[in-house]
Design a protein around this motif. Structure first.
Motif, PDB file in Angstrom:
ATOM      1  N   UNK A 110       0.812  -1.213   0.000  1.00 23.05           N
ATOM      2  CA  UNK A 110       0.000   0.000   0.000  1.00 23.05           C
ATOM      3  C   UNK A 110       0.848   1.266   0.000  1.00 23.05           C
ATOM      4  N   UNK A 111       2.115   1.152   0.333  1.00 19.74           N
ATOM      5  CA  UNK A 111       3.001   2.309   0.390  1.00 19.74           C
ATOM      6  C   UNK A 111       3.594   2.671  -0.967  1.00 19.74           C
ATOM      7  N   UNK A 112       3.409   1.859  -1.971  1.00 21.26           N
ATOM      8  CA  UNK A 112       4.033   2.061  -3.273  1.00 21.26           C
ATOM      9  C   UNK A 112       3.074   2.755  -4.234  1.00 21.26           C
ATOM     10  N   UNK A 113       3.645   3.665  -5.018  1.00 18.91           N
ATOM     11  CA  UNK A 113       2.817   4.558  -5.819  1.00 18.91           C
ATOM     12  C   UNK A 113       2.653   4.116  -7.267  1.00 18.91           C
ATOM     13  N   UNK A 114       3.708   3.560  -7.823  1.00 18.92           N
ATOM     14  CA  UNK A 114       3.661   3.158  -9.226  1.00 18.92           C
ATOM     15  C   UNK A 114       3.960   1.667  -9.328  1.00 18.92           C
ATOM     16  N   UNK A 115       3.231   1.022 -10.248  1.00 21.90           N
ATOM     17  CA  UNK A 115       3.342  -0.422 -10.402  1.00 21.90           C
ATOM     18  C   UNK A 115       3.466  -0.792 -11.878  1.00 21.90           C
ATOM     19  N   UNK A 116       4.203  -1.859 -12.107  1.00 21.14           N
ATOM     20  CA  UNK A 116       4.217  -2.435 -13.447  1.00 21.14           C
ATOM     21  C   UNK A 116       3.016  -3.344 -13.642  1.00 21.14           C
ATOM     22  N   UNK A 117       2.921  -3.895 -14.831  1.00 19.01           N
ATOM     23  CA  UNK A 117       1.763  -4.733 -15.165  1.00 19.01           C
ATOM     24  C   UNK A 117       1.952  -6.173 -14.717  1.00 19.01           C
ATOM     25  N   UNK A 118       3.161  -6.528 -14.349  1.00 19.32           N
ATOM     26  CA  UNK A 118       3.443  -7.883 -13.868  1.00 19.32           C
ATOM     27  C   UNK A 118       4.028  -8.776 -14.940  1.00 19.32           C
ATOM     28  N   UNK A 119       4.879  -9.684 -14.508  1.00 17.46           N
ATOM     29  CA  UNK A 119       5.437 -10.699 -15.395  1.00 17.46           C
ATOM     30  C   UNK A 119       5.336 -12.049 -14.684  1.00 17.46           C
ATOM     31  N   UNK A 120       4.897 -13.049 -15.407  1.00 17.17           N
ATOM     32  CA  UNK A 120       4.627 -14.345 -14.782  1.00 17.17           C
ATOM     33  C   UNK A 120       5.878 -15.197 -14.747  1.00 17.17           C
ATOM     34  N   UNK A 121       6.119 -15.781 -13.580  1.00 10.86           N
ATOM     35  CA  UNK A 121       7.214 -16.727 -13.394  1.00 10.86           C
ATOM     36  C   UNK A 121       6.618 -18.063 -12.981  1.00 10.86           C
ATOM     37  N   UNK A 122       6.936 -19.107 -13.734  1.00 12.75           N
ATOM     38  CA  UNK A 122       6.457 -20.444 -13.426  1.00 12.75           C
ATOM     39  C   UNK A 122       7.652 -21.365 -13.267  1.00 12.75           C
ATOM     40  N   UNK A 123       7.733 -22.013 -12.115  1.00 10.34           N
ATOM     41  CA  UNK A 123       8.834 -22.925 -11.831  1.00 10.34           C
ATOM     42  C   UNK A 123       8.270 -24.332 -11.744  1.00 10.34           C
ATOM     43  N   UNK A 124       8.720 -25.184 -12.624  1.00 11.54           N
ATOM     44  CA  UNK A 124       8.225 -26.562 -12.642  1.00 11.54           C
ATOM     45  C   UNK A 124       9.115 -27.461 -11.800  1.00 11.54           C
ATOM     46  N   UNK A 125       8.507 -28.475 -11.223  1.00  9.28           N
ATOM     47  CA  UNK A 125       9.261 -29.399 -10.347  1.00  9.28           C
ATOM     48  C   UNK A 125       9.836 -30.556 -11.146  1.00  9.28           C
TER      49      UNK A 125
END
Length: 125
Positions: A110-125
């Motif tokens: 909640x303290x952060x003002x600007x955000x990126x759109x996100x990037x997905x990270x998937x780690x397979x076992x």
């Protein structure tokens, strides 16, 4: 218009590495603290790592200490997250964020003002 654009996510096997980048435009982020957060459908957005304005102080969540490294290049207006020894539990959408005109690192989203759109990270076992 202020924009943060993440890149570098993808699919990797457990034990592998990824490097996330977040490039900012529209304003200079050299006066801001910067951070990486991650979120899954089951969990709220949580801080993974943060870096102070000048880069002297870095915060890491316990779950990633010793495996992840945050860094910043104020000339390129970019923040990075090097992720090594990845685990399936690291699977999430990763977001970069800036805390405007802040020297130190705060851990609440909640303290952060600007955000990126996100990037997905998937780690397979």
């Amino acid at each position: 218009q202020v924009q943060l654009v993440e890149s570098g996510g993808g699919l990797v096997q457990a034990g592998g590495s990824l490097r996330l980048s977040c490039a900012a435009s529209g304003r200079t982020f050299s006066s801001d603290a910067l951070a990486w957060f991650r979120q899954t459908p089951e969990q709220e957005r949580e801080i993974v790592a943060g870096i102070s304005r000048g880069g002297a102080f870095r915060y890491y969540a316990d779950s990633v200490k010793g495996r992840f490294t945050i860094s910043r290049d104020n000339v390129k207006n970019t923040v990075y997250l090097q992720m090594n020894s990845l685990k399936p539990d690291d699977t999430a959408v990763y977001y970069c964020a800036s805390d405007t005109n802040r020297q130190g690192v705060r851990t609440s989203a909640k303290d952060y003002d600007y955000w990126g759109q996100g990037t997905r990270v998937t780690v397979s076992s």
